[in-house]
Design a protein around this motif. Structure first.
Motif, PDB file in Angstrom:
ATOM      1  N   LYS A  17     -41.528  52.620  20.791  1.00 25.63           N
ATOM      2  CA  LYS A  17     -42.813  53.312  20.957  1.00 25.63           C
ATOM      3  C   LYS A  17     -43.120  53.547  22.436  1.00 25.63           C
ATOM      4  N   GLU A  18     -42.993  52.510  23.264  1.00 27.26           N
ATOM      5  CA  GLU A  18     -43.333  52.626  24.685  1.00 27.26           C
ATOM      6  C   GLU A  18     -42.481  53.682  25.374  1.00 27.26           C
ATOM      7  N   LEU A  24     -43.041  61.424  26.439  1.00 30.83           N
ATOM      8  CA  LEU A  24     -43.999  62.479  26.099  1.00 30.83           C
ATOM      9  C   LEU A  24     -45.004  62.750  27.213  1.00 30.83           C
ATOM     10  N   GLN A  25     -45.021  61.900  28.239  1.00 24.83           N
ATOM     11  CA  GLN A  25     -45.880  62.126  29.398  1.00 24.83           C
ATOM     12  C   GLN A  25     -45.121  62.789  30.551  1.00 24.83           C
ATOM     13  N   ASP A  26     -43.833  63.046  30.365  1.00 21.61           N
ATOM     14  CA  ASP A  26     -43.024  63.710  31.376  1.00 21.61           C
ATOM     15  C   ASP A  26     -43.517  65.150  31.566  1.00 21.61           C
ATOM     16  N   PRO A  27     -43.453  65.676  32.798  1.00 18.13           N
ATOM     17  CA  PRO A  27     -43.935  67.037  33.043  1.00 18.13           C
ATOM     18  C   PRO A  27     -43.265  68.133  32.195  1.00 18.13           C
ATOM     19  N   TYR A  37     -47.933  63.815  23.179  1.00 16.67           N
ATOM     20  CA  TYR A  37     -48.316  62.431  23.413  1.00 16.67           C
ATOM     21  C   TYR A  37     -49.452  62.042  22.474  1.00 16.67           C
ATOM     22  N   GLU A  38     -50.429  62.925  22.338  1.00 15.04           N
ATOM     23  CA  GLU A  38     -51.592  62.634  21.494  1.00 15.04           C
ATOM     24  C   GLU A  38     -51.195  62.413  20.035  1.00 15.04           C
ATOM     25  N   GLU A  39     -50.256  63.213  19.539  1.00 15.70           N
ATOM     26  CA  GLU A  39     -49.781  63.027  18.165  1.00 15.70           C
ATOM     27  C   GLU A  39     -49.069  61.683  18.010  1.00 15.70           C
ATOM     28  N   ALA A  40     -48.209  61.363  18.964  1.00 19.97           N
ATOM     29  CA  ALA A  40     -47.411  60.138  18.868  1.00 19.97           C
ATOM     30  C   ALA A  40     -48.247  58.882  19.028  1.00 19.97           C
TER      31      ALA A  40
END
Length: 182
Positions: A17-18, A24-27, A37-40
């Motif tokens: 998960k981490e 998902l926060q990568d540019p 990111y919000e979905e995950a």
């Protein structure tokens, strides 16, 4: 010291998960991953437990490989999905051969350009050829993700000529790249 590359274990779902959330926060996440990111981050722990168990050491349908630093921190990952001949693949289409499909490629920025992605791919490909006994391995890359496309070409993947629309953005395309069994 080089990170250890290995298959994940089912009980390592918090690390799965981490690392996914970090990716998902990568540019360029919007070009590389088919979720936000919000979905995950909204998914329950049960989802992450199932995800880890479904790609853990010993599972033959899929395998997640990670690069682990000596302190236990995960710094990279790639997943191999096995797609059977005649079955629909992860992004649609029906394969004529048993194939591997690489997804979820992520290496933390501080490890990029140091050979780690190549090592992750070498482990994933070896597993695909040997344990999964696939005829070819494929992956998809967003048409605007030049960095990833350049890397895939460098390690021997070639465009198949096939493409699929990007889910949620039918004006954009995911290009298929393949590597045949040596």
């Amino acid at each position: 010291m080089k990170p250890l590359i290995r298959s994940i274990r089912a009980d390592e779902w918090p690390a799965v998960k981490e690392l996914r959330l970090a990716g998902l926060q990568d540019p360029v996440a919007h070009l590389a991953f088919l979720e936000t990111y919000e979905e995950a981050v909204a998914k329950p722990d049960s989802f992450w437990r199932e995800r880890a168990a479904g790609a853990a050491e010993g599972v033959l349908e899929r395998q997640q490989f990670v690069a682990v630093e000596s302190d236990g921190r995960w710094v990279g990952s790639v997943v191999v999905l096995v797609e059977e001949a005649g079955a629909e693949g992860a992004l649609g289409g029906v394969s004529e051969v048993r194939q591997g499909h690489l997804v979820g490629v992520f290496v933390r920025p501080e490890w990029r350009g140091r050979g780690l992605t190549e090592r992750l791919f070498a482990y994933a490909l070896e597993w695909a050829w040997e344990a999964a006994a696939v005829e070819r391995v494929r992956l998809f890359v967003h048409e605007r993700n030049a960095r990833a496309e350049g890397f895939y070409r460098k390690i021997g993947f070639v465009p198949s000529g096939a493409s699929v629309p990007v889910p949620g953005d039918p004006g954009a395309r995911e290009l298929e790249f393949v590597m045949k069994r040596p």
